[in-house]
Design a protein around this motif. Structure first.
Motif, PDB file in Angstrom:
ATOM      1  N   SER A 164       0.287  -0.791   0.010  1.00 46.06           N
ATOM      2  CA  SER A 164      -0.131   0.161   0.005  1.00 46.06           C
ATOM      3  C   SER A 164       1.261   1.587  -0.411  1.00 46.06           C
ATOM      4  N   TYR A 165       0.226   2.589   0.352  1.00 49.89           N
ATOM      5  CA  TYR A 165       1.090   3.935  -0.215  1.00 49.89           C
ATOM      6  C   TYR A 165       1.636   4.105   1.070  1.00 49.89           C
ATOM      7  N   LEU A 166       0.793   3.043   2.817  1.00 50.51           N
ATOM      8  CA  LEU A 166       1.049   3.408   3.361  1.00 50.51           C
ATOM      9  C   LEU A 166       2.480   2.562   3.695  1.00 50.51           C
ATOM     10  N   LYS A 167       2.735   2.261   3.107  1.00 53.33           N
ATOM     11  CA  LYS A 167       3.531   0.343   3.776  1.00 53.33           C
ATOM     12  C   LYS A 167       4.709   1.238   3.001  1.00 53.33           C
ATOM     13  N   ARG A 168       4.687   2.174   1.354  1.00 49.05           N
ATOM     14  CA  ARG A 168       5.773   1.929   1.146  1.00 49.05           C
ATOM     15  C   ARG A 168       6.503   3.612   1.578  1.00 49.05           C
ATOM     16  N   TYR A 169       5.582   4.159   1.865  1.00 52.64           N
ATOM     17  CA  TYR A 169       6.288   5.483   2.635  1.00 52.64           C
ATOM     18  C   TYR A 169       6.940   4.702   3.629  1.00 52.64           C
ATOM     19  N   GLU A 170       7.011   3.605   4.691  1.00 48.93           N
ATOM     20  CA  GLU A 170       6.757   3.212   5.738  1.00 48.93           C
ATOM     21  C   GLU A 170       8.182   2.728   5.476  1.00 48.93           C
ATOM     22  N   LEU A 171       8.747   2.189   4.548  1.00 52.88           N
ATOM     23  CA  LEU A 171       9.532   1.654   3.624  1.00 52.88           C
ATOM     24  C   LEU A 171      10.640   2.851   3.074  1.00 52.88           C
ATOM     25  N   LEU A 172       9.858   4.033   2.574  1.00 51.24           N
ATOM     26  CA  LEU A 172      11.255   4.625   2.363  1.00 51.24           C
ATOM     27  C   LEU A 172      11.849   5.190   3.578  1.00 51.24           C
ATOM     28  N   CYS A 173      10.850   4.912   4.200  1.00 53.84           N
ATOM     29  CA  CYS A 173      11.411   6.009   5.519  1.00 53.84           C
ATOM     30  C   CYS A 173      12.376   5.149   5.829  1.00 53.84           C
ATOM     31  N   GLN A 174      12.519   3.772   6.213  1.00 54.28           N
ATOM     32  CA  GLN A 174      13.428   3.153   6.964  1.00 54.28           C
ATOM     33  C   GLN A 174      14.558   3.089   5.424  1.00 54.28           C
ATOM     34  N   LYS A 175      14.458   3.849   4.533  1.00 54.65           N
ATOM     35  CA  LYS A 175      15.518   3.157   3.401  1.00 54.65           C
ATOM     36  C   LYS A 175      16.465   4.238   3.410  1.00 54.65           C
ATOM     37  N   LEU A 176      15.310   5.851   3.452  1.00 54.42           N
ATOM     38  CA  LEU A 176      16.109   6.981   4.386  1.00 54.42           C
ATOM     39  C   LEU A 176      16.837   6.791   5.173  1.00 54.42           C
ATOM     40  N   VAL A 177      16.324   6.347   6.275  1.00 53.51           N
ATOM     41  CA  VAL A 177      17.430   6.234   7.395  1.00 53.51           C
ATOM     42  C   VAL A 177      18.757   4.879   7.548  1.00 53.51           C
ATOM     43  N   GLN A 178      18.215   4.309   7.181  1.00 48.54           N
ATOM     44  CA  GLN A 178      19.628   3.238   6.233  1.00 48.54           C
ATOM     45  C   GLN A 178      20.693   3.449   5.524  1.00 48.54           C
ATOM     46  N   GLU A 179      20.037   4.476   4.781  1.00 50.17           N
ATOM     47  CA  GLU A 179      21.350   4.726   3.665  1.00 50.17           C
ATOM     48  C   GLU A 179      21.758   6.086   4.200  1.00 50.17           C
ATOM     49  N   GLN A 180      22.021   6.517   5.802  1.00 49.39           N
ATOM     50  CA  GLN A 180      22.488   6.983   5.592  1.00 49.39           C
ATOM     51  C   GLN A 180      22.522   8.846   5.150  1.00 49.39           C
ATOM     52  N   LEU A 181      20.677   8.687   4.604  1.00 48.66           N
ATOM     53  CA  LEU A 181      20.705  10.334   3.804  1.00 48.66           C
ATOM     54  C   LEU A 181      19.766  10.720   4.903  1.00 48.66           C
ATOM     55  N   TYR A 182      19.292  10.471   5.707  1.00 52.22           N
ATOM     56  CA  TYR A 182      18.743  10.943   6.905  1.00 52.22           C
ATOM     57  C   TYR A 182      18.875  10.958   8.158  1.00 52.22           C
ATOM     58  N   THR A 183      19.219  12.049   9.188  1.00 56.40           N
ATOM     59  CA  THR A 183      18.989  10.977  10.462  1.00 56.40           C
ATOM     60  C   THR A 183      17.878  10.525  11.018  1.00 56.40           C
ATOM     61  N   SER A 184      16.758  10.940  11.110  1.00 56.78           N
ATOM     62  CA  SER A 184      15.642  10.178  11.407  1.00 56.78           C
ATOM     63  C   SER A 184      14.781  10.658  10.259  1.00 56.78           C
ATOM     64  N   ALA A 185      13.842   8.722   9.639  1.00 54.98           N
ATOM     65  CA  ALA A 185      12.201   9.576   9.308  1.00 54.98           C
ATOM     66  C   ALA A 185      11.100   9.519  10.174  1.00 54.98           C
ATOM     67  N   ALA A 186      10.693   9.708   9.703  1.00 55.66           N
ATOM     68  CA  ALA A 186       9.035   9.346  10.664  1.00 55.66           C
ATOM     69  C   ALA A 186       8.088   9.405   9.906  1.00 55.66           C
ATOM     70  N   LEU A 187       7.319   8.560  10.224  1.00 52.68           N
ATOM     71  CA  LEU A 187       5.758   8.320   9.370  1.00 52.68           C
ATOM     72  C   LEU A 187       4.521   8.617   9.912  1.00 52.68           C
ATOM     73  N   LEU A 188       3.840   9.245  10.245  1.00 50.76           N
ATOM     74  CA  LEU A 188       2.441   9.436  10.888  1.00 50.76           C
ATOM     75  C   LEU A 188       1.145   9.107   9.972  1.00 50.76           C
ATOM     76  N   THR A 189       0.505   8.322  10.669  1.00 51.74           N
ATOM     77  CA  THR A 189      -1.126   8.333   9.819  1.00 51.74           C
ATOM     78  C   THR A 189      -2.117   8.818  10.480  1.00 51.74           C
ATOM     79  N   SER A 190      -3.253   9.309   9.927  1.00 45.87           N
ATOM     80  CA  SER A 190      -4.790   9.714  10.847  1.00 45.87           C
ATOM     81  C   SER A 190      -5.609  10.300   9.760  1.00 45.87           C
ATOM     82  N   ALA A 191      -7.186   9.852  10.238  1.00 43.74           N
ATOM     83  CA  ALA A 191      -8.083   9.846   9.309  1.00 43.74           C
ATOM     84  C   ALA A 191      -8.373  11.218   9.483  1.00 43.74           C
ATOM     85  N   ARG A 192      -9.249  11.316   9.147  1.00 44.54           N
ATOM     86  CA  ARG A 192      -9.929  12.844   8.712  1.00 44.54           C
ATOM     87  C   ARG A 192     -10.411  13.149  10.145  1.00 44.54           C
TER      88      ARG A 192
END
Length: 246
Positions: free
Chosen positions: A182-210
């Protein structure tokens, strides 16, 4: 030294309520003016949707030793030099005694166009980080310890963002972790990889319904990409810099 996380969960709920409230207020204002944007754009053009999270970041900085840090949050003072391009404008910069302490991006995505927006956000996040890290290597910010580089993303939690998505790749197979993700899963993978590849110190994903406009309720996809990991990393970096510079 104990880190002060400034009751971040409560403040995050307040930020979520403000996020949805500000979007609706902006949309109503445009409707009343007779110049409403199409689709969801009417809720984003005011530019104040993520201010609650900005306030949380500032509380973390001040509570962990950098009370007198210079906080840059207005457009005119949010630019850093780049390597592949002359400059890049960030969402929040923190400096102290002439040194860059932190550079942070605060982003959001609300449906229904998750596909194109996900690709754009991904390319932007990766490109920004590569440019920043290369500029740091080339001492564009002077000789100093590596700054905290953060990316925080809030995505609407709704059926389209949670539905499995299929991709066409006629020549070579898609990496297995992306298959039917899903797109939420893809964002989670993106955040994980951004940190694993040392592009960002930390990357967070929050979800919220309206419905979060009334409750402030938000969710997370994993501990690694959760808000606690983000604020703890930021608090630790700030405390270390405070001990070094004070």
């Amino acid at each position: 030294m104990a880190l002060d996380l400034v009751d971040y969960e409560r403040k995050a709920r307040e930020a979520v309520m403000a996020f949805w409230g500000n979007r609706e207020a902006a949309r109503q204002k445009q409707i009343e003016s007779g110049k409403a944007d199409q689709g969801e754009r009417g809720g984003v053009t005011a530019g104040k949707n993520m201010d609650g999270f900005l306030a949380l970041v500032l509380d973390i900085v001040r509570a962990n030793g950098l009370t007198h840090a210079d906080i840059h949050e207005t457009k005119a003072v949010l630019t850093l030099p780049g390597y592949y391009r002359p400059t890049k404008q960030w969402d929040l910069l923190i400096t102290y005694k002439g040194q860059l302490i932190a550079a942070i991006e605060l982003k959001s995505q609300v449906g229904p166009s998750f596909g194109n927006n996900f690709n754009n956000r991904t390319e932007e996040a990766i490109g920004t980080a590569h440019d920043f890290q290369t500029a740091y290597r080339e001492e564009a910010f002077g000789k100093q310890p590596r700054p905290f580089v953060g990316w925080l993303m809030l995505v609407e939690d709704e059926p389209k963002s949670r539905a499995a998505v299929r991709d066409r790749s006629p020549h070579f197979p898609v990496l297995k972790e992306f298959k039917d993700a899903s797109y939420l899963k893809r964002y989670e993978l993106l955040c994980q990889k951004l940190v694993q590849e040392q592009l960002y110190t930390s990357a967070a994903l929050l979800t919220s319904a309206r419905t979060g406009v009334a409750t402030g309720q938000y969710g997370e996809m994993s501990e690694m990409t959760g808000l606690k990991a983000f604020v703890t990393a930021l608090a630790g970096h700030v405390a270390a810099e405070a001990a070094r510079l004070e």
